[in-house]
Design an enzyme around this catalytic site. Sequence first.
Site, short mmCIF file in Angstrom:
data_model
loop_
_atom_site.label_atom_id
_atom_site.label_comp_id
_atom_site.label_asym_id
_atom_site.label_seq_id
_atom_site.Cartn_x
_atom_site.Cartn_y
_atom_site.Cartn_z
CG ASP A 214 1.96 -3.37 8.80
OD1 ASP A 214 1.87 -3.10 10.00
OD2 ASP A 214 1.13 -3.01 7.94
CG ASP A 238 1.92 -7.78 6.90
OD1 ASP A 238 1.20 -8.74 7.20
OD2 ASP A 238 1.46 -6.68 6.56
CG ASP A 242 0.61 -6.06 1.91
OD1 ASP A 242 0.68 -7.11 1.23
OD2 ASP A 242 0.44 -6.06 3.14
NE ARG A 294 -4.33 -12.26 3.27
CZ ARG A 294 -4.38 -11.33 4.21
NH1 ARG A 294 -3.46 -10.37 4.23
NH2 ARG A 294 -5.33 -11.33 5.12
#
Length: 489
Positions: A214, A238, A242, A294
């Site tokens: 990603d 991205d 994560d 985020r």
Amino acid sequence: MLPFTCILLICILGSVSSFARATFNLSLPHQHPDPESVVQDVQRRLNVSLSRRQVLSVTEKDQCLTGNPIDDCWRCDPNWYNNRQRLADCSIGFAQGTLGGKGGQIYTVTDSSDNDPANPKPGTLRHAVIQNEPLWIIFSTNMVIKLKHELIFNSYKTVDGRGANVHITGNGCLTLQYVSHVIIHNIHVHHCKPSGNTDIASSPTHVGWRGRSDGDGISIFGSQKIWIDHCSLSYCTDGLVDAIMGSTGITISNNYFSHHDEVMLLGHDDRYLPDSGMQVTIAFNHFGQALVQRMPRCRRGYIHVVNNDFTAWEMYAIGGSANPTINSQGNRYTAPGDPNAKEVTKRVETDEKEWTDWNWRTDGDIMVNGAYFVPSGAVLSAQYAKASSVEPKSAALIEQVTFNAGVFGEAREETGGFSNPGYTGGGGTTNTGNAGSGDDGNYYGMIFGSGAPPPLLSTSTASIFLSLLIILILYSITNEGALPSLLLL
């Protein structure tokens, strides 16, 4: 035949119970049974460090102690360079106890190239991180490592950039998939792009085909006991960090995040039940310039956000869905100028009637420039009451404990010099070695190493299995205990 039917029913129910526990068990490896005690321990360590600093003279304070319990754990040792592995004793929060390469040999990276991901050259970072044994990885000099494809880690590794200026950039960047006990410390990670559709080594004896990744800075997939500390992350395609697919036991501390849209994702999918066991500590980080959203965005799990400095955001700071527990303590939230973006929190694609009982709390946070946090959970649950039983230190001390966030002694911002996949910019860069270039990567579905756990059955598979069992029970009862002829063959 009725007794036989009863016996059959008991056996089936026992099988269903075992199956259900195996399929829907939300207890992950290294998931802490009492997350609130971990929260209390973080606050206790912070209080001890700040109290120790207050009783010292100004001269002693300037030398090393900052009140940051992680930094104060090792930086006051004048011989830290020869005692690097002490760092492994300094983790806090849910990653406490992460070993990294502690007890293993020192591996010195001397070559910044990455020419052959399937057969990495000794002396390169890729060769170091795939080894089976614990290793403490350091760098011989400053270097820019331009990855040809994603860098896949094996378990029990520490990447320790102290004493050198180390940049990791290029294709894929850092992948931690089905591993445990990994420490990444004092590294610049930036300008990471999707890559893959090629063979990549994940151990000295295993090379596997990888789909397209990603473009995350650091991707944590089905992994536990992961500590990301004092890194500077920016400009990735991205996420910057994560953590998904049943990852837990994670601490993200003392990092500097900047110039990015979707900064941090915690949780794979609203329907992925194992992420309910995800536990993440986010502490002493500086969320800096040009961030959008985020910080983090959470699905399920228990997320402790403590003593961070949020400079600004464009949409929101902390978002979530699927009922995560958000425990925000002693942070400073500075809202942007946009009057429509003052709210710290965002319940993503969820009606208010669904999230009013979610456990989202703010305790001791400082709100600047009109920022506001929307809490939820009408009645303090026993879980939260216990979590907040130790009052967090005032967020007025945020500048003190986040002063060194990011890579030590280096500029926090990546200014020019690299092509940027998500922003305008350009230019070239020099490299201290022969860094490889590459083409375009997705780790989904690939399992590396014999120690990788079997994939969890999906809820749809479980539903089909349970439906068949119910049909079998009903058939047996309505036919006076007789089994279908197929089962009697």
